[in-house]
Design a protein around this motif. Structure first.
Motif, PDB file in Angstrom:
ATOM      1  N   ASP A   2     -45.592 -60.509   2.727  1.00  0.00           N
ATOM      2  CA  ASP A   2     -46.230 -59.600   2.890  1.00  0.00           C
ATOM      3  C   ASP A   2     -47.289 -59.423   1.967  1.00  0.00           C
ATOM      4  N   LYS A   3     -48.036 -59.802   0.839  1.00  0.00           N
ATOM      5  CA  LYS A   3     -48.909 -61.308   0.750  1.00  0.00           C
ATOM      6  C   LYS A   3     -49.722 -62.294   1.152  1.00  0.00           C
ATOM      7  N   THR A   4     -49.538 -61.838   2.300  1.00  0.00           N
ATOM      8  CA  THR A   4     -50.454 -62.570   2.925  1.00  0.00           C
ATOM      9  C   THR A   4     -50.883 -61.740   4.241  1.00  0.00           C
ATOM     10  N   THR A   5     -51.781 -62.072   4.736  1.00  0.00           N
ATOM     11  CA  THR A   5     -52.785 -61.816   5.885  1.00  0.00           C
ATOM     12  C   THR A   5     -53.095 -63.299   6.335  1.00  0.00           C
ATOM     13  N   ILE A   6     -53.451 -63.498   8.009  1.00  0.00           N
ATOM     14  CA  ILE A   6     -53.833 -64.206   8.587  1.00  0.00           C
ATOM     15  C   ILE A   6     -55.131 -63.554   9.264  1.00  0.00           C
ATOM     16  N   ILE A   7     -55.861 -64.552   9.222  1.00  0.00           N
ATOM     17  CA  ILE A   7     -57.546 -64.082   9.409  1.00  0.00           C
ATOM     18  C   ILE A   7     -57.016 -64.479  10.561  1.00  0.00           C
ATOM     19  N   VAL A   8     -57.533 -63.844  12.180  1.00  0.00           N
ATOM     20  CA  VAL A   8     -57.497 -65.036  12.887  1.00  0.00           C
ATOM     21  C   VAL A   8     -59.208 -64.483  13.826  1.00  0.00           C
ATOM     22  N   VAL A   9     -60.115 -65.417  14.041  1.00  0.00           N
ATOM     23  CA  VAL A   9     -61.511 -65.692  13.981  1.00  0.00           C
ATOM     24  C   VAL A   9     -61.195 -65.794  15.430  1.00  0.00           C
ATOM     25  N   GLU A  10     -62.137 -65.653  16.594  1.00  0.00           N
ATOM     26  CA  GLU A  10     -61.516 -65.966  17.754  1.00  0.00           C
ATOM     27  C   GLU A  10     -62.812 -64.822  18.783  1.00  0.00           C
ATOM     28  N   ASP A  11     -63.573 -65.322  19.982  1.00  0.00           N
ATOM     29  CA  ASP A  11     -64.654 -64.355  20.624  1.00  0.00           C
ATOM     30  C   ASP A  11     -64.033 -63.993  21.397  1.00  0.00           C
ATOM     31  N   ASN A  12     -62.642 -63.896  21.771  1.00  0.00           N
ATOM     32  CA  ASN A  12     -62.305 -63.644  23.675  1.00  0.00           C
ATOM     33  C   ASN A  12     -62.179 -62.323  22.705  1.00  0.00           C
ATOM     34  N   ASN A  49     -53.332 -66.375  -1.025  1.00  0.00           N
ATOM     35  CA  ASN A  49     -52.070 -66.286  -0.342  1.00  0.00           C
ATOM     36  C   ASN A  49     -52.915 -66.589   1.936  1.00  0.00           C
ATOM     37  N   ASP A  50     -53.667 -66.232   2.018  1.00  0.00           N
ATOM     38  CA  ASP A  50     -54.056 -65.324   2.955  1.00  0.00           C
ATOM     39  C   ASP A  50     -54.602 -67.288   3.946  1.00  0.00           C
ATOM     40  N   ILE A  51     -54.183 -67.031   5.423  1.00  0.00           N
ATOM     41  CA  ILE A  51     -54.709 -68.085   6.117  1.00  0.00           C
ATOM     42  C   ILE A  51     -55.693 -67.634   6.842  1.00  0.00           C
ATOM     43  N   VAL A  52     -56.418 -68.607   7.474  1.00  0.00           N
ATOM     44  CA  VAL A  52     -57.457 -68.611   8.411  1.00  0.00           C
ATOM     45  C   VAL A  52     -57.361 -69.184  10.187  1.00  0.00           C
ATOM     46  N   VAL A  53     -56.880 -68.484  11.482  1.00  0.00           N
ATOM     47  CA  VAL A  53     -56.571 -69.314  12.419  1.00  0.00           C
ATOM     48  C   VAL A  53     -57.943 -68.968  13.617  1.00  0.00           C
ATOM     49  N   ALA A  54     -58.947 -70.513  13.446  1.00  0.00           N
ATOM     50  CA  ALA A  54     -59.984 -70.102  14.602  1.00  0.00           C
ATOM     51  C   ALA A  54     -60.370 -70.946  15.544  1.00  0.00           C
ATOM     52  N   ASN A  62     -69.509 -72.410  14.804  1.00  0.00           N
ATOM     53  CA  ASN A  62     -67.883 -72.512  15.234  1.00  0.00           C
ATOM     54  C   ASN A  62     -66.936 -73.146  14.132  1.00  0.00           C
ATOM     55  N   GLY A  63     -66.043 -72.921  14.875  1.00  0.00           N
ATOM     56  CA  GLY A  63     -64.671 -72.746  13.049  1.00  0.00           C
ATOM     57  C   GLY A  63     -65.479 -73.717  12.286  1.00  0.00           C
ATOM     58  N   ILE A  64     -65.772 -74.952  12.853  1.00  0.00           N
ATOM     59  CA  ILE A  64     -66.111 -76.029  11.240  1.00  0.00           C
ATOM     60  C   ILE A  64     -67.185 -75.773  10.601  1.00  0.00           C
ATOM     61  N   ASP A  65     -68.189 -74.702  11.030  1.00  0.00           N
ATOM     62  CA  ASP A  65     -69.175 -74.428  10.245  1.00  0.00           C
ATOM     63  C   ASP A  65     -68.330 -73.473   9.117  1.00  0.00           C
ATOM     64  N   LEU A  66     -67.775 -72.148   9.966  1.00  0.00           N
ATOM     65  CA  LEU A  66     -66.683 -71.707   9.270  1.00  0.00           C
ATOM     66  C   LEU A  66     -65.782 -72.365   7.919  1.00  0.00           C
ATOM     67  N   LEU A  67     -65.311 -73.327   8.656  1.00  0.00           N
ATOM     68  CA  LEU A  67     -64.321 -74.257   7.535  1.00  0.00           C
ATOM     69  C   LEU A  67     -65.252 -74.901   6.284  1.00  0.00           C
ATOM     70  N   ARG A  68     -66.554 -75.577   6.554  1.00  0.00           N
ATOM     71  CA  ARG A  68     -67.459 -76.351   5.738  1.00  0.00           C
ATOM     72  C   ARG A  68     -67.432 -75.053   5.045  1.00  0.00           C
ATOM     73  N   GLN A  77     -57.807 -71.306   1.104  1.00  0.00           N
ATOM     74  CA  GLN A  77     -57.181 -71.411   2.029  1.00  0.00           C
ATOM     75  C   GLN A  77     -56.580 -71.804   3.047  1.00  0.00           C
ATOM     76  N   PRO A  78     -55.849 -72.286   3.729  1.00  0.00           N
ATOM     77  CA  PRO A  78     -55.837 -72.723   4.688  1.00  0.00           C
ATOM     78  C   PRO A  78     -56.442 -72.478   6.016  1.00  0.00           C
ATOM     79  N   PHE A  79     -56.119 -73.576   7.362  1.00  0.00           N
ATOM     80  CA  PHE A  79     -57.500 -73.462   7.916  1.00  0.00           C
ATOM     81  C   PHE A  79     -56.562 -73.542   8.922  1.00  0.00           C
ATOM     82  N   ILE A  80     -56.619 -73.191   9.759  1.00  0.00           N
ATOM     83  CA  ILE A  80     -55.336 -73.916  11.415  1.00  0.00           C
ATOM     84  C   ILE A  80     -56.872 -73.487  12.805  1.00  0.00           C
ATOM     85  N   ILE A  81     -57.405 -74.593  13.118  1.00  0.00           N
ATOM     86  CA  ILE A  81     -57.792 -74.679  13.978  1.00  0.00           C
ATOM     87  C   ILE A  81     -56.890 -74.572  15.641  1.00  0.00           C
TER      88      ILE A  81
END
Length: 351
Positions: A2-12, A49-54, A62-68, A77-81
């Motif tokens: 309940d304390k975790t938000t998944i931030i979904v980064v997707e242009d489609n 607590n949040d997690i990024v899915v990009a 691109n996702g790597i620019d965001l991660l940098r 925050q954990p980062f998933i490509i």
């Protein structure tokens, strides 16, 4: 959860909606970002607590620019490509920068939720450790500053301090603030390892490698893969074990006992010692070349007797813990008790 938000980064937009709906069905809270700039705005408000899915490819980068950008800003925050098969090499580059994993878009439906569950499971395992008081004294503020300097790097760290000062606590802090925080933290009591046991303990063995090896065993390096290996009281290792460890660290490879092939590893090493290692080197009890490998960066934890300002806050912390465990209601310390605490030599330190 309940304390975790998944931030979904997707242009489609359609695919972004699909991923968010899939996560929502599992009970996860999500936010959408169709551009790099929007993702950065969300991340400015994000919690640890949040997690990024990009997605790897975005309209304004691109996702790597965001991660940098995240790592430069100290956001761990954990980062998933998410990627397609043709971009796997780029995704692997993202892992070197600290992403948790990459998932081909064709497998997102099968792989994403289990991966998020494993991240949260590792996080919960870390939170179940015994609570440790966050010390605010000037000495520990300097230590926390040094932790912030080195945590995001892969430098090996040597922690110096007497027994009971909290060296493993500092190692946990380093791990928790690093890009490896959701991967394992494996602590090794070097004093318990004989030179005969050490090869199997560190590197594992295959079935039948020696008498009594009835099944294969994973070693500490395998258990810590992607995370942190903490070598507690590293000065207790036998010279033969030091040589074996040095070779593995230099080559970034090891061979399980009885195996025919080497295995590579990706772990960050933190070591702790309660003695003067320079003296141990001069007395030929510790290899100087191993010391150089382990001591990219040093942190010294002072004894409690040198941290007077921490004694009463620590006493209150342990009083509160004891009240909960023993179902008591001790409200504080008398003036005599405070004087006794503040004048005690504390040979056992915080422990």
């Amino acid at each position: 959860m309940d304390k975790t938000t998944i931030i979904v980064v997707e242009d489609n937009i359609v695919y972004c909606e699909f991923v968010c709906n899939m996560l929502a069905r599992e009970g996860y809270r999500t936010v959408k970002a169709y551009h790099l700039s929007t993702a950065k705005k969300h991340l400015q408000q994000a919690t640890d607590n949040d997690i990024v899915v990009a997605d790897l490819r975005l309209p304004d980068g691109n996702g790597i620019d965001l991660l940098r950008w995240m790592r430069k800003e100290g956001k761990m925050q954990p980062f998933i490509i998410m990627t397609d098969y043709a971009e796997v090499n780029t995704a692997v580059e993202s892992m070197k920068l600290g992403s948790i994993d990459y998932i081909p878009q064709q497998l997102v439906e099968d792989k994403l939720v289990p991966l998020i569950r494993s991240i949260l499971k590792e996080r919960q395992a870390g939170q179940r450790r015994m609570p440790v008081f966050a010390r605010d004294g000037s000495a520990f503020q300097k230590i926390m500053h040094r932790i912030r300097l080195v945590a995001a790097t892969d430098m090996s760290v040597m922690i110096f301090g007497e027994n009971g000062t909290g060296k493993e606590h500092i190692a946990h802090h380093l791990h928790d603030k690093s890009k490896r925080a959701v991967k394992p933290f494996v602590a090794v009591d070097c004093g318990s390892l004989t030179k005969e046991l050490a090869p199997s303990a560190f590197f594992g063995h295959v079935k039948g490698a020696f008498t009594g090896a009835d099944c294969a065993k994973k070693g500490y390096f395998h258990e810590a893969e992607g995370g942190t290996l903490f070598l507690d009281e590293v000065g207790n290792l036998a010279l033969e074990t030091q040589q074996m460890l040095l070779r593995a660290i230099q080559e970034r490879r090891y061979r399980p006992v009885g195996d025919k092939a080497d295995r590579s590893f990706n772990v960050r090493i933190i070591a702790a010692i309660n003695e003067d290692l320079e003296a141990a080197v001069s007395e030929k009890r510790f290899r100087q070349d191993l010391l150089y490998r382990l001591h990219d960066f040093g942190i010294t934890v002072p004894p409690l007797r040198d941290c007077q300002e921490d004694i009463m806050p620590l006493a209150e912390f342990f009083r509160d813990m004891a009240n909960r465990e023993l179902e008591c209601s001790v409200s504080g310390f008398s003036s005599e008790a405070r004087k006794a605490l503040l004048t005690h030599a504390w040979p056992g330190n915080v422990r």
